[in-house]
Design a protein around this motif. Sequence first.
Motif, PDB file in Angstrom:
ATOM      1  N   LEU A 162      -1.593   5.235  14.912  1.00 52.95           N
ATOM      2  CA  LEU A 162      -1.523   3.899  14.398  1.00 52.95           C
ATOM      3  C   LEU A 162      -0.769   3.153  13.703  1.00 52.95           C
ATOM      4  CD1 LEU A 162      -4.408   2.982  11.887  1.00 52.95           C
ATOM      5  CD2 LEU A 162      -3.627   1.956  13.691  1.00 52.95           C
ATOM      6  N   GLU A 163       0.320   2.109  14.096  1.00 51.24           N
ATOM      7  CA  GLU A 163       2.200   2.142  13.211  1.00 51.24           C
ATOM      8  C   GLU A 163       1.411   2.688  12.143  1.00 51.24           C
ATOM      9  OE1 GLU A 163       3.686  -2.006  14.737  1.00 51.24           O
ATOM     10  OE2 GLU A 163       2.510  -2.545  13.941  1.00 51.24           O
ATOM     11  N   PRO A 164       2.954   2.945  11.512  1.00 51.96           N
ATOM     12  CA  PRO A 164       2.766   3.941  10.294  1.00 51.96           C
ATOM     13  C   PRO A 164       3.113   1.932   9.508  1.00 51.96           C
ATOM     14  CG  PRO A 164       5.147   4.424  10.974  1.00 51.96           C
ATOM     15  CD  PRO A 164       4.334   3.632  11.541  1.00 51.96           C
ATOM     16  N   VAL A 165       2.155   2.222   7.819  1.00 55.22           N
ATOM     17  CA  VAL A 165       3.058   0.663   6.834  1.00 55.22           C
ATOM     18  C   VAL A 165       4.138   1.311   5.699  1.00 55.22           C
ATOM     19  CG1 VAL A 165       0.662   0.798   7.135  1.00 55.22           C
ATOM     20  CG2 VAL A 165       1.180   2.436   5.094  1.00 55.22           C
ATOM     21  N   ILE A 166       4.539   0.010   5.604  1.00 56.02           N
ATOM     22  CA  ILE A 166       5.925   0.499   5.009  1.00 56.02           C
ATOM     23  C   ILE A 166       4.818  -0.158   3.587  1.00 56.02           C
ATOM     24  CG2 ILE A 166       7.615  -0.615   3.936  1.00 56.02           C
ATOM     25  CD1 ILE A 166       8.698  -1.251   6.558  1.00 56.02           C
ATOM     26  N   ARG A 167       5.620   0.951   2.726  1.00 59.36           N
ATOM     27  CA  ARG A 167       4.581   0.651   1.321  1.00 59.36           C
ATOM     28  C   ARG A 167       6.463   0.290   0.357  1.00 59.36           C
ATOM     29  NH1 ARG A 167      -0.909   1.246  -0.383  1.00 59.36           N
ATOM     30  NH2 ARG A 167      -1.360   2.800   1.360  1.00 59.36           N
ATOM     31  N   ASN A 168       5.842  -0.877  -0.862  1.00 55.24           N
ATOM     32  CA  ASN A 168       6.479  -1.612  -1.505  1.00 55.24           C
ATOM     33  C   ASN A 168       6.857  -0.246  -2.766  1.00 55.24           C
ATOM     34  OD1 ASN A 168       8.481  -3.165  -2.183  1.00 55.24           O
ATOM     35  ND2 ASN A 168       6.943  -4.601  -3.809  1.00 55.24           N
ATOM     36  N   GLU A 169       7.929  -0.322  -2.923  1.00 55.61           N
ATOM     37  CA  GLU A 169       8.378   1.217  -4.389  1.00 55.61           C
ATOM     38  C   GLU A 169       9.209   0.512  -5.758  1.00 55.61           C
ATOM     39  OE1 GLU A 169       9.630   4.609  -3.089  1.00 55.61           O
ATOM     40  OE2 GLU A 169       8.886   4.742  -0.547  1.00 55.61           O
ATOM     41  N   MET A 194       3.110  -3.626   3.472  1.00 56.04           N
ATOM     42  CA  MET A 194       2.601  -4.254   4.559  1.00 56.04           C
ATOM     43  C   MET A 194       2.880  -3.798   5.625  1.00 56.04           C
ATOM     44  SD  MET A 194       5.755  -6.000   6.885  1.00 56.04           S
ATOM     45  CE  MET A 194       6.864  -4.426   7.197  1.00 56.04           C
ATOM     46  N   ILE A 195       1.839  -4.435   7.127  1.00 58.61           N
ATOM     47  CA  ILE A 195       0.439  -4.064   7.777  1.00 58.61           C
ATOM     48  C   ILE A 195       1.719  -4.613   9.220  1.00 58.61           C
ATOM     49  CG2 ILE A 195      -1.129  -3.581   6.747  1.00 58.61           C
ATOM     50  CD1 ILE A 195      -2.254  -5.723   8.502  1.00 58.61           C
ATOM     51  N   GLY A 196       2.723  -5.112   8.960  1.00 54.51           N
ATOM     52  CA  GLY A 196       3.042  -6.041   9.984  1.00 54.51           C
ATOM     53  C   GLY A 196       4.008  -6.791  10.227  1.00 54.51           C
ATOM     54  N   HIS A 197       4.026  -7.288  11.301  1.00 47.93           N
ATOM     55  CA  HIS A 197       4.792  -8.504  11.166  1.00 47.93           C
ATOM     56  C   HIS A 197       4.462  -9.658  12.662  1.00 47.93           C
ATOM     57  CE1 HIS A 197       7.810  -5.897  10.362  1.00 47.93           C
ATOM     58  NE2 HIS A 197       8.663  -7.105   9.769  1.00 47.93           N
ATOM     59  N   ILE A 198       4.746 -11.029  11.967  1.00 42.40           N
ATOM     60  CA  ILE A 198       3.710 -12.568  12.986  1.00 42.40           C
ATOM     61  C   ILE A 198       4.842 -13.079  12.818  1.00 42.40           C
ATOM     62  CG2 ILE A 198       2.585 -14.590  12.956  1.00 42.40           C
ATOM     63  CD1 ILE A 198       0.141 -13.191  10.902  1.00 42.40           C
ATOM     64  N   ASN A 199       5.420 -13.009  14.323  1.00 40.52           N
ATOM     65  CA  ASN A 199       7.191 -14.457  14.565  1.00 40.52           C
ATOM     66  C   ASN A 199       8.119 -13.024  13.976  1.00 40.52           C
ATOM     67  OD1 ASN A 199       5.665 -15.393  16.413  1.00 40.52           O
ATOM     68  ND2 ASN A 199       6.743 -17.123  15.355  1.00 40.52           N
ATOM     69  N   GLU A 200       8.309 -12.215  13.146  1.00 45.40           N
ATOM     70  CA  GLU A 200       9.163 -11.554  12.037  1.00 45.40           C
ATOM     71  C   GLU A 200       9.081 -12.269  10.889  1.00 45.40           C
ATOM     72  OE1 GLU A 200      13.079 -12.001  13.248  1.00 45.40           O
ATOM     73  OE2 GLU A 200      12.238 -12.027  15.589  1.00 45.40           O
ATOM     74  N   HIS A 201       7.760 -12.526  10.243  1.00 41.11           N
ATOM     75  CA  HIS A 201       7.660 -12.923   9.116  1.00 41.11           C
ATOM     76  C   HIS A 201       6.824 -11.245   8.261  1.00 41.11           C
ATOM     77  CE1 HIS A 201       8.980 -16.909   9.759  1.00 41.11           C
ATOM     78  NE2 HIS A 201       7.737 -17.411  11.041  1.00 41.11           N
ATOM     79  N   GLU A 202       7.000 -10.631   7.287  1.00 39.60           N
ATOM     80  CA  GLU A 202       6.356  -9.525   6.998  1.00 39.60           C
ATOM     81  C   GLU A 202       5.158 -10.518   6.281  1.00 39.60           C
ATOM     82  OE1 GLU A 202       8.434  -8.467   3.674  1.00 39.60           O
ATOM     83  OE2 GLU A 202      10.195  -7.552   5.075  1.00 39.60           O
ATOM     84  N   PHE A 203       3.892  -9.156   6.975  1.00 40.94           N
ATOM     85  CA  PHE A 203       2.291  -9.344   6.389  1.00 40.94           C
ATOM     86  C   PHE A 203       2.650  -8.731   4.929  1.00 40.94           C
ATOM     87  CE2 PHE A 203      -2.025  -9.736   5.932  1.00 40.94           C
ATOM     88  CZ  PHE A 203      -2.381 -11.095   6.499  1.00 40.94           C
ATOM     89  N   TRP A 204       1.990  -8.930   4.205  1.00 33.68           N
ATOM     90  CA  TRP A 204       1.180  -7.958   3.504  1.00 33.68           C
ATOM     91  C   TRP A 204      -0.144  -7.404   2.524  1.00 33.68           C
ATOM     92  CZ3 TRP A 204       4.793  -4.342   1.154  1.00 33.68           C
ATOM     93  CH2 TRP A 204       6.551  -4.334   1.295  1.00 33.68           C
ATOM     94  N   VAL A 205      -0.347  -6.470   2.324  1.00 33.99           N
ATOM     95  CA  VAL A 205      -1.602  -6.566   1.966  1.00 33.99           C
ATOM     96  C   VAL A 205      -1.621  -5.382   0.591  1.00 33.99           C
ATOM     97  CG1 VAL A 205      -4.053  -5.409   2.539  1.00 33.99           C
ATOM     98  CG2 VAL A 205      -2.347  -6.803   4.183  1.00 33.99           C
ATOM     99  N   ASP A 206      -2.697  -6.309  -0.749  1.00 32.61           N
ATOM    100  CA  ASP A 206      -2.747  -5.309  -2.010  1.00 32.61           C
ATOM    101  C   ASP A 206      -2.755  -4.485  -1.382  1.00 32.61           C
ATOM    102  OD1 ASP A 206      -3.933  -5.737  -4.503  1.00 32.61           O
ATOM    103  OD2 ASP A 206      -4.921  -5.245  -3.651  1.00 32.61           O
ATOM    104  N   ARG A 207      -2.277  -3.224  -2.256  1.00 33.38           N
ATOM    105  CA  ARG A 207      -2.590  -1.994  -2.490  1.00 33.38           C
ATOM    106  C   ARG A 207      -4.363  -1.489  -2.327  1.00 33.38           C
ATOM    107  NH1 ARG A 207       1.023  -1.699  -7.932  1.00 33.38           N
ATOM    108  NH2 ARG A 207      -1.413  -2.293  -9.002  1.00 33.38           N
ATOM    109  N   ASP A 208      -5.298  -1.989  -3.034  1.00 30.81           N
ATOM    110  CA  ASP A 208      -6.185  -1.696  -3.799  1.00 30.81           C
ATOM    111  C   ASP A 208      -6.404  -2.186  -1.869  1.00 30.81           C
ATOM    112  OD1 ASP A 208      -5.942  -1.012  -5.695  1.00 30.81           O
ATOM    113  OD2 ASP A 208      -5.499  -2.358  -6.575  1.00 30.81           O
ATOM    114  N   LEU A 209      -6.633  -3.787  -1.474  1.00 27.62           N
ATOM    115  CA  LEU A 209      -7.270  -4.103  -0.992  1.00 27.62           C
ATOM    116  C   LEU A 209      -6.879  -3.524   0.619  1.00 27.62           C
ATOM    117  CD1 LEU A 209      -9.280  -6.246   0.336  1.00 27.62           C
ATOM    118  CD2 LEU A 209      -7.109  -7.754   0.904  1.00 27.62           C
ATOM    119  N   PHE A 210      -5.518  -3.012   0.890  1.00 26.53           N
ATOM    120  CA  PHE A 210      -5.815  -1.964   1.745  1.00 26.53           C
ATOM    121  C   PHE A 210      -6.004  -1.032   2.448  1.00 26.53           C
ATOM    122  CE2 PHE A 210      -3.027   1.249   3.844  1.00 26.53           C
ATOM    123  CZ  PHE A 210      -2.900   0.301   5.243  1.00 26.53           C
TER     124      PHE A 210
END
Length: 124
Positions: A117-124, A55-71
């Motif tokens: 850089l701000e840190p990313v959050i990883r889905n566990e 999860m690389i950030g928020h847009i209007n408080e909505h989470e923006f996730w990126v596939d682990r391999d793509l990230f």
Amino acid sequence: MIRRLSVTEKALDTIFELEKKYGELMFYQAGGCCEGTQPQCFEKGGYFPRMNDAMIGHINEHEFWVDRDLFEYWKYSHFTLDILEGIGPGGFSLETPLGKTFKVHYKLFSKEELEDLEPVIRNE
């Protein structure tokens, strides 16, 4: 801290429209066969990120996730969410019925930006 994600005014207009209709949203960008690397917009909870997706950030408080391999491929880049007229390759995203498609523009971070850089959050 340097943000990893921003959004254009044009994309924000569409997001506001989608919020009115669907409420809370989420974004997910994968590298799959159907949607290519087109970011997808879902109702919050309409898609479940996989283990170790970022999860690389928020847009209007909505989470923006990126596939682990793509990230891993794009982790040195700033993402700017934009919107284009026309339907993208996937068609699963909420903006599709509006005749639009979300798109990301990338810019490589400078060496100085990478150090703050701000840190990313990883889905566990």
